[in-house]
Design a protein around this motif. Structure first.
Motif, PDB file in Angstrom:
ATOM      1  N   VAL A   1       0.834  -1.202   0.000  1.00 16.51           N
ATOM      2  CA  VAL A   1       0.000   0.000   0.000  1.00 16.51           C
ATOM      3  C   VAL A   1       0.874   1.258   0.000  1.00 16.51           C
ATOM      4  CG1 VAL A   1      -1.684   1.347   1.313  1.00 16.51           C
ATOM      5  CG2 VAL A   1      -1.899  -1.151   1.169  1.00 16.51           C
ATOM      6  N   ILE A   2       0.628   2.116  -0.963  1.00 18.70           N
ATOM      7  CA  ILE A   2       1.263   3.434  -1.013  1.00 18.70           C
ATOM      8  C   ILE A   2       0.309   4.441  -0.382  1.00 18.70           C
ATOM      9  CG2 ILE A   2       2.101   5.267  -2.526  1.00 18.70           C
ATOM     10  CD1 ILE A   2       3.925   2.836  -2.505  1.00 18.70           C
ATOM     11  N   SER A   3       0.819   5.269   0.496  1.00 18.66           N
ATOM     12  CA  SER A   3       0.033   6.310   1.160  1.00 18.66           C
ATOM     13  C   SER A   3       0.471   7.658   0.599  1.00 18.66           C
ATOM     14  CB  SER A   3       0.271   6.278   2.674  1.00 18.66           C
ATOM     15  OG  SER A   3       0.147   4.969   3.188  1.00 18.66           O
ATOM     16  N   PRO A   4      -0.369   8.347  -0.169  1.00 20.18           N
ATOM     17  CA  PRO A   4       0.062   9.604  -0.792  1.00 20.18           C
ATOM     18  C   PRO A   4       0.678  10.612   0.168  1.00 20.18           C
ATOM     19  CG  PRO A   4      -1.985   8.883  -1.777  1.00 20.18           C
ATOM     20  CD  PRO A   4      -1.708   7.935  -0.647  1.00 20.18           C
ATOM     21  N   THR A   5       0.168  10.661   1.402  1.00 21.40           N
ATOM     22  CA  THR A   5       0.723  11.624   2.351  1.00 21.40           C
ATOM     23  C   THR A   5       2.212  11.412   2.606  1.00 21.40           C
ATOM     24  OG1 THR A   5       0.398  12.641   4.539  1.00 21.40           O
ATOM     25  CG2 THR A   5       0.143  10.256   4.399  1.00 21.40           C
ATOM     26  N   ALA A   6       2.693  10.186   2.448  1.00 25.45           N
ATOM     27  CA  ALA A   6       4.088   9.876   2.763  1.00 25.45           C
ATOM     28  C   ALA A   6       5.050  10.647   1.859  1.00 25.45           C
ATOM     29  CB  ALA A   6       4.330   8.373   2.657  1.00 25.45           C
TER      30      ALA A   6
ATOM     31  N   GLU B   1     -12.657  15.090  -3.870  1.00 27.74           N
ATOM     32  CA  GLU B   1     -13.044  16.445  -3.448  1.00 27.74           C
ATOM     33  C   GLU B   1     -12.164  16.983  -2.338  1.00 27.74           C
ATOM     34  OE1 GLU B   1     -16.924  16.393  -1.430  1.00 27.74           O
ATOM     35  OE2 GLU B   1     -16.687  14.225  -1.290  1.00 27.74           O
ATOM     36  N   TYR B   2     -11.482  16.102  -1.582  1.00 31.56           N
ATOM     37  CA  TYR B   2     -10.597  16.521  -0.496  1.00 31.56           C
ATOM     38  C   TYR B   2      -9.135  16.212  -0.787  1.00 31.56           C
ATOM     39  CZ  TYR B   2     -15.029  16.755   2.051  1.00 31.56           C
ATOM     40  OH  TYR B   2     -16.317  17.046   2.447  1.00 31.56           O
ATOM     41  N   GLY B   3      -8.768  16.156  -2.052  1.00 28.74           N
ATOM     42  CA  GLY B   3      -7.406  15.825  -2.421  1.00 28.74           C
ATOM     43  C   GLY B   3      -7.248  14.328  -2.635  1.00 28.74           C
ATOM     44  N   PHE B   4      -6.073  13.813  -2.358  1.00 32.80           N
ATOM     45  CA  PHE B   4      -5.824  12.387  -2.576  1.00 32.80           C
ATOM     46  C   PHE B   4      -6.431  11.555  -1.453  1.00 32.80           C
ATOM     47  CE2 PHE B   4      -2.243  14.353  -4.921  1.00 32.80           C
ATOM     48  CZ  PHE B   4      -2.527  13.822  -6.177  1.00 32.80           C
ATOM     49  N   VAL B   5      -6.870  10.362  -1.824  1.00 26.57           N
ATOM     50  CA  VAL B   5      -7.409   9.435  -0.825  1.00 26.57           C
ATOM     51  C   VAL B   5      -6.264   8.934   0.059  1.00 26.57           C
ATOM     52  CG1 VAL B   5      -9.320   8.782  -2.320  1.00 26.57           C
ATOM     53  CG2 VAL B   5      -7.203   7.416  -2.352  1.00 26.57           C
ATOM     54  N   ASP B   6      -6.616   8.214   1.119  1.00 27.74           N
ATOM     55  CA  ASP B   6      -5.637   7.908   2.159  1.00 27.74           C
ATOM     56  C   ASP B   6      -4.602   6.871   1.750  1.00 27.74           C
ATOM     57  OD1 ASP B   6      -4.958   8.697   4.861  1.00 27.74           O
ATOM     58  OD2 ASP B   6      -5.375   6.620   5.413  1.00 27.74           O
ATOM     59  N   GLY B   7      -4.947   5.965   0.863  1.00 31.95           N
ATOM     60  CA  GLY B   7      -3.997   4.947   0.440  1.00 31.95           C
ATOM     61  C   GLY B   7      -4.507   4.199  -0.770  1.00 31.95           C
ATOM     62  N   PHE B   8      -3.608   3.466  -1.417  1.00 33.03           N
ATOM     63  CA  PHE B   8      -4.018   2.650  -2.557  1.00 33.03           C
ATOM     64  C   PHE B   8      -3.016   1.525  -2.762  1.00 33.03           C
ATOM     65  CE2 PHE B   8      -1.156   5.769  -4.393  1.00 33.03           C
ATOM     66  CZ  PHE B   8      -0.411   5.047  -5.323  1.00 33.03           C
ATOM     67  N   SER B   9      -3.475   0.469  -3.418  1.00 30.00           N
ATOM     68  CA  SER B   9      -2.605  -0.645  -3.767  1.00 30.00           C
ATOM     69  C   SER B   9      -2.961  -1.111  -5.171  1.00 30.00           C
ATOM     70  CB  SER B   9      -2.783  -1.802  -2.771  1.00 30.00           C
ATOM     71  OG  SER B   9      -2.040  -2.934  -3.190  1.00 30.00           O
ATOM     72  N   GLU B  10      -2.099  -0.804  -6.111  1.00 27.43           N
ATOM     73  CA  GLU B  10      -2.323  -1.311  -7.467  1.00 27.43           C
ATOM     74  C   GLU B  10      -2.223  -2.840  -7.483  1.00 27.43           C
ATOM     75  OE1 GLU B  10      -0.847   1.082 -10.911  1.00 27.43           O
ATOM     76  OE2 GLU B  10       0.418   2.001  -9.361  1.00 27.43           O
ATOM     77  N   HIS B  11      -1.363  -3.370  -6.639  1.00 26.98           N
ATOM     78  CA  HIS B  11      -1.160  -4.825  -6.594  1.00 26.98           C
ATOM     79  C   HIS B  11      -2.447  -5.550  -6.205  1.00 26.98           C
ATOM     80  CE1 HIS B  11       1.518  -8.338  -6.289  1.00 26.98           C
ATOM     81  NE2 HIS B  11       0.703  -8.748  -5.329  1.00 26.98           N
ATOM     82  N   HIS B  12      -3.171  -4.978  -5.248  1.00 30.47           N
ATOM     83  CA  HIS B  12      -4.414  -5.594  -4.767  1.00 30.47           C
ATOM     84  C   HIS B  12      -5.660  -4.957  -5.392  1.00 30.47           C
ATOM     85  CE1 HIS B  12      -1.494  -6.583  -1.503  1.00 30.47           C
ATOM     86  NE2 HIS B  12      -2.102  -7.751  -1.584  1.00 30.47           N
ATOM     87  N   ASP B  13      -5.435  -4.042  -6.353  1.00 26.06           N
ATOM     88  CA  ASP B  13      -6.541  -3.340  -7.001  1.00 26.06           C
ATOM     89  C   ASP B  13      -7.480  -2.726  -5.956  1.00 26.06           C
ATOM     90  OD1 ASP B  13      -7.950  -2.342  -9.179  1.00 26.06           O
ATOM     91  OD2 ASP B  13      -9.281  -4.076  -9.289  1.00 26.06           O
ATOM     92  N   TRP B  14      -6.867  -2.076  -4.972  1.00 26.44           N
ATOM     93  CA  TRP B  14      -7.618  -1.464  -3.870  1.00 26.44           C
ATOM     94  C   TRP B  14      -7.294   0.028  -3.812  1.00 26.44           C
ATOM     95  CZ3 TRP B  14      -5.733   1.209   0.366  1.00 26.44           C
ATOM     96  CH2 TRP B  14      -6.692   1.550   1.338  1.00 26.44           C
ATOM     97  N   TYR B  15      -8.349   0.847  -3.729  1.00 25.09           N
ATOM     98  CA  TYR B  15      -8.195   2.298  -3.683  1.00 25.09           C
ATOM     99  C   TYR B  15      -9.128   2.831  -2.598  1.00 25.09           C
ATOM    100  CZ  TYR B  15      -6.012   1.234  -8.113  1.00 25.09           C
ATOM    101  OH  TYR B  15      -5.182   0.687  -9.083  1.00 25.09           O
TER     102      TYR B  15
END
Length: 453
Positions: free
Chosen positions: A354-359, A389-403
């Motif tokens: 999981v990549i967290s945009p805030t990082a 609407e509030y910028g980037f979401v908290d996390g995502f994983s392309e590997h797990h297709d989860w946003y």
């Protein structure tokens, strides 16, 4: 590795690691549904930074609690929190974001001062314990919402994040009009009333995280470094009436199994902290106000520490030893955030894909080239899935297709503030200009170009 830090306290909550989430909390009605596919394109770097900061600011401004003005814990109701939960530390970050908004004229100075005054008046009437606030409050009533079974009293770390923001507000709103005068006075009264030394539990040379009128010191959680809590010791040393001594810092904070490091990871020497650095918020939360540039004490050069931590995190994601889809030079950044398994403290030693945009975005002062590359990728290439609407979401994983669909105050705030510190140093200048802060830093043995001799 056995670790006793804030992000592991989260694991104490019942059902915390379930991915189940309830429907979104109530929001102000929108005339049109937000469509990330309609986001502006072909922006210059400066235009993109402007847009990301301003859009993220909406979390604190548009979505702030209507009664208290404080920052909501998260944009979705999850883990049975309820819809009224506001966060003390996240509100401190939100106050700093409001200052950025006023300075950049997204809102008027008068609007900013009025909102922060609303927050301060609410806090004055809210539950506190020896001047220390709890982690969560009910945004309508000001009553404590317990964080875990025994965590129903004062949280010294969250309180330090709150007052980091309030000190910045007091240094920013210096005009001689009724609202700004009242705001400064009320912040001063609150600041002087926080009994930081109470949290030494009877004069021990260490700070304790929690105290509760119902449970006393039973959580027994000493605050040792290296982690996100440097600001707690700095604020405690800076207090006008209830300050700690330097020996509390030396014998409390600067001790433990995970304070000094000195080893190399990916050819980068890490002065302090866990192997591979731990989650990146360690280099964000305390340094939203504390200026690490040229900041040194007997233990470390703190700009060097934060740059090393960031570089190791970046290099790990580029190396990608677990072969997760999507990791690379343009998609990196591991820190505590939501994940496909629930909330987790992502780091090189706890990597769930999981990549967290805030990082990466909050690391802008430490790795501007790498952070900007990540920002462009997140916005230009992944924006259809992670821009909101509030910028980037908290996390995502392309590997797990989860946003994620969620946003958290403690993740949104650093994006705005640390990008601004990279661009203008605004919050660093404000916080470091406080005579109390300068006195506290000097007492603890810090050197900084910002400290007046």
């Amino acid at each position: 590795m056995k670790v006793k830090l804030l992000f592991f306290l989260c694991l104490l909550l019942p059902g915390f690691l379930t991915a189940q989430q309830k429907p979104a909390a109530k929001k102000a009605p929108q005339t049109t549904k937000f469509d990330p596919r309609q986001r502006p394109r072909n922006l210059t770097d400066e235009q993109l930074l402007d847009l990301v900061q301003r859009q993220t600011f909406r979390y604190f401004w548009d979505f702030g609690h209507p009664v208290s003005g404080m920052a909501r814990e998260r944009s979705n109701v999850a883990y049975e929190y309820g819809g009224e939960v506001v966060t003390t530390g996240g509100t401190g970050f939100g106050i700093m974001a409001i200052i950025v908004a006023a300075e950049r004229k997204w809102i008027t100075r008068e609007e900013a001062a009025a909102r922060i005054l609303k927050i301060v008046k609410f806090l004055e009437k809210s539950d506190s314990f020896h001047g220390v606030y709890s982690h969560w409050l009910n945004g309508e009533t000001g009553k404590v919402i317990r964080f875990s079974q025994k965590d129903d009293g004062g949280d010294l770390v969250e309180t330090s994040f709150l007052f980091q923001g309030l000190i910045c507000a007091r240094q920013y709103f210096t005009q001689e009009n009724k609202t700004e005068q009242e705001l400064r006075n009320r912040i001063l009264w609150m600041w002087e009333g926080v009994e930081w030394n109470w949290h030494t539990q009877g004069g021990q040379n260490v700070l304790y995280w929690h105290w509760s009128p119902n449970n006393g010191w039973s959580m027994n959680h000493q605050i040792h470094g290296w982690n996100e809590c440097l600001i707690t010791y700095v604020m405690a040393a800076s207090s006008p009436k209830y300050a700690i001594d330097k020996k509390v810092y030396d014998q409390g904070w600067a001790t433990g199994d995970y304070f000094k490091n000195g080893k190399e990871f990916y050819k980068t020497k890490l002065p302090l902290g866990f192997d591979y650095g731990g989650p990146l918020f360690f280099s964000h939360y305390s340094f939203m106000g504390i200026d690490p540039r040229g900041l040194k004490d007997q233990y470390a050069d703190y700009m060097q520490q934060n740059q090393a931590h960031t570089q190791i995190n970046y290099a790990y994601c580029v190396d990608n030893p677990k072969k997760y889809k999507g990791y690379g030079p343009n998609s990196w950044g591991l820190t505590a955030s939501d994940s496909h398994k629930g909330y987790a403290a992502h780091s090189p030693t706890e990597d769930l894909g999981v990549i967290s945009p805030t990082a990466a975005l909050s690391a802008m002062p430490y790795a501007p080239k790498e952070s900007m590359a990540a920002l462009k990728h997140f916005y230009n290439d992944l924006g259809d899935k992670i821009w909101s609407e509030y910028g980037f979401v908290d996390g995502f994983s392309e590997h797990h297709d989860w946003y994620a669909k969620s946003h958290l105050a403690i993740d949104q705030g650093p994006i705005i503030v640390m990008i601004e510190n990279h661009r203008t140093g605004l919050l660093w200048k404000l916080f470091m200009s406080s005579p109390d802060v300068q006195r506290g830093l000097t007492k603890l043995g810090f050197e900084s170009p910002q400290i007046k001799k």
